[in-house]
Design an enzyme around this catalytic site. Structure first.
Site: not given
Ligand code: M6R
Length: 615
Positions: A27, A76, A103, A484
């Site tokens: 993550r 993070w 969050g 992409e």
């Protein structure tokens, strides 16, 4: 962004927490920590800036007494740099209470002021410590009822959060809450787990419970209780995770990205499976939901990053088959203007993780405005599908590398299915048999590209390892693939790259062409449109004349491009809407090979998180 693990049960928790955090590493994070209530009922905590290995080393050098109640976190950084002090857990109530958080608590400044005035001394710069201190004060003030204190705290927080807490006076209990941020429960035998996603506990159980928005969970070894923020009981939905721990392992591959690129035939096949009946596309999840597609006059597809490029391919497919206007909106732009949407608008969101905050907020906004909502998602139990009227799951399996590859292919596949499904429901596709045959043939064709071009493209990337800029051109559905291809290169090889619609060339970008400039050109099949094909061939001639080094991706047998190309990458013949799934594969291999040639970590590129759970 931020990984969360919680455990209660009979086993020592540290290894379970560390293994869970390792599975959530993908993550993205910059510090890690654990807190454990040991066998004597004392709370111990360790946290370290840097990779999980730093935390492991620290625990090896100075072990923490173990116990069977624990929480773990990878952070993070948002509020305050990635330091030991700012890492989670944060402690309160004389270090007897530990809190972790994912969050952003938007009203943390006001709460901090209030607590400072109350004499609280903060150790970190984080918003999380404010929540911990608030919880400590509530707990101390209410005579030691952790659940009650937790409820009053979450009701005072604004913003997005998953919050987990435990107190040494309550061994065997972890409480958690979520608002606009992910949290899933893992159900074990005599033990229970909490995780940011199922990867946190997949090696222990595949039975999970999804928690809804603004809900609180308490886990003990034998019970799971879910309530709303006011304590009213809530019935949570159990589900079985459709993949096992091995699916999220590297399994002998050099990187997760290499594995996931190779898994694309399977990802496409699994996404199609069970959705073709009698030569028609029928998506079982949409059974009984025809009203989503009838009476609409507009579709908006909203997503971020790679998913937004899949959306652009979806625009072409849905417009062609369902004959309804489609716009693609970047989710983070969508709700900050005043878009014209209402009951006659279908808003389709696309998200691999199902947790991207920008996309989630766009879906909520669309619902508030009365639009119909459908999500395309790869993660069971994620927030975005729960907030949508309907969901079409992509079955790509867990995607661990930050750079999205197999999820992108599965998203395009799902959009093709959706376009044909909508076309059938709306009566705009008379005969889908040729397209259905194309769909069914896709997995084998993707496998063929992987097999035939892997070596060639890897060699090409090796030659170009010193390149400082690469351009990508495409037309029609080749345009999103050009975007992409550029994004893949940027994010994992840190090379400047840009994708353009080939028709834009003469409106500016051609000024970038100088001798030796590498340009990938996606050439559509002449069988679909001789005109569009000839336009792209002209574009190739224009850049070639200015010295560009032209690498062409064209279908087998396209001889028209040969005289003007320095390199040709062949893809099998496919229908117009299906070519993107073949053309993207060499670009993924190219980005991966170039990053590898530069000695970079292709799975965890700098500054990026897999799941972007803050706006
Ligand atoms: O989980 P999502 O599909 O919502 O993520 C959206 C983007 O953040 C994601 O596609 C990102 O652009 C990838 N790193 C691209 O490889």
């Amino acid at each position: 962004m931020c990984g969360i693990v919680g455990y209660v049960g009979p086993r020592p928790s540290q290894d379970i927490l560390l293994a869970g955090l390792a599975r959530l590493e993908y993550r993205g994070y910059d510090s890690a920590g654990v807190a454990v209530i040991d066998g004597d009922g004392a709370l111990g905590m360790r946290k370290k800036a840097g990779k999980l290995a730093m935390l492991r080393d620290s625990l090896k050098d100075a072990p923490l007494a173990d116990g069977s109640t624990g929480i773990g976190h990878t952070r993070w950084a948002t509020h305050g740099g990635p330091t030991d002090v700012n890492a989670h857990p944060h402690l309160a109530d004389d270090d007897k209470l530990a809190v972790i958080h994912n969050g952003i608590i938007e009203n943390f400044s006001a709460l901090r002021e209030e607590l400072l005035a109350d004499g609280v001394v903060f150790r970190s710069e984080t918003d999380t410590e404010v929540a911990a201190a608030l919880l400590g004060r509530e707990y101390a003030g209410n005579g030691g009822d952790l659940q009650h204190a937790f409820r009053s705290v979450v009701n005072r927080l604004e913003g997005a959060f998953t919050l987990l807490a435990m107190h040494q006076d309550h061994p065997g209990l972890v409480v958690g809450a979520r608002r606009n941020s992910p949290l899933v429960i893992g159900l074990g035998e005599g033990e229970n787990f909490l995780g940011s996603d199922v990867a946190a506990f997949i090696e222990h159980t595949r039975r999970a419970l999804a928690i809804g928005q603004d809900q609180i969970v308490s886990i003990t070894p034998d019970a799971v209780t879910v309530t709303d923020f006011f304590g009213a009981p809530v019935q949570a939905e159990p589900f079985d995770v459709s993949w096992d721990a091995a699916a999220a392992e590297k399994g002998g591959w050099s990187s997760f990205m290499a594995k996931e690129v190779a898994e694309q035939p399977e990802a496409v096949a699994n996404t199609i499976r069970g959705r073709i009946h009698d030569g028609q596309v029928v998506i079982p999840e949409l059974d009984g939901l025809d009203e989503l597609f009838i009476g609409i006059n507009r579709v908006i597809i909203t997503a971020c990053g790679t998913a937004s490029y899949a959306a652009l391919v979806g625009k072409y497919a849905i417009e062609q088959w369902a004959r309804v206007a489609v716009d693609v909106e970047l989710a983070h732009e969508f709700r900050y203007r005043d878009p014209v949407i209402g009951a006659d608008t279908l808003v389709v969101s696309i998200s691999q993780s199902g947790e991207t905050m920008d996309t989630l907020m766009a879906v909520k906004y669309a619902r508030e405005r009365g639009a119909r909502t459908l999500s395309i998602c790869n993660t069971q139990g994620a927030t975005i599908p729960r907030e949508s009227d309907a969901v079409v799951y992509t079955h790509a399996g867990p995607e661990v590398a930050v750079a999205s590859t197999k999820a992108f292919s599965a998203q395009i596949t799902a959009l093709l299915l959706l376009g044909l499904h909508m076309g059938r429901v709306r009566g705009t596709v008379a005969d889908a048999s040729a397209d259905v045959a194309e769909l069914a043939a896709l997995p084998e064709k993707v496998a063929r590209v992987l097999e035939s071009e892997q070596e060639h493209v890897t060699q090409l990337a090796g030659w170009m390892a010193d390149t400082r800029s690469v351009l990508f051109l495409g037309r029609h559905v080749g345009y999103p693939i050009a975007l992409e291809g550029a994004l893949k290169l940027k994010e994992i090889s840190y090379i400047h790259a840009e994708g353009f619609a080939a028709g834009e060339l003469k409106h500016g970008p051609i000024a970038l062409i100088e001798p030796g400039q590498p340009v990938f050109v996606l050439v559509p099949s002449p069988r679909h449109s001789a005109l569009v094909h000839s336009k792209v061939v002209s574009n190739i001639q224009e850049i070639r004349a200015r010295g560009a080094r032209v690498i062409v991706i064209a279908e087998e047998g396209d001889a028209a491009v040969l005289p003007f190309a320095d390199e040709v990458i062949h893809i099998p013949l496919a229908g117009a809407m299906f070519e993107p799934l073949l053309a993207v594969v060499p670009l993924q291999i190219f980005a991966m090979a170039l990053a590898t040639a530069k000695g970079l970590d292709v799975d965890q590129p700098r500054n990026l998180a897999k799941s972007v759970t803050v706006e």
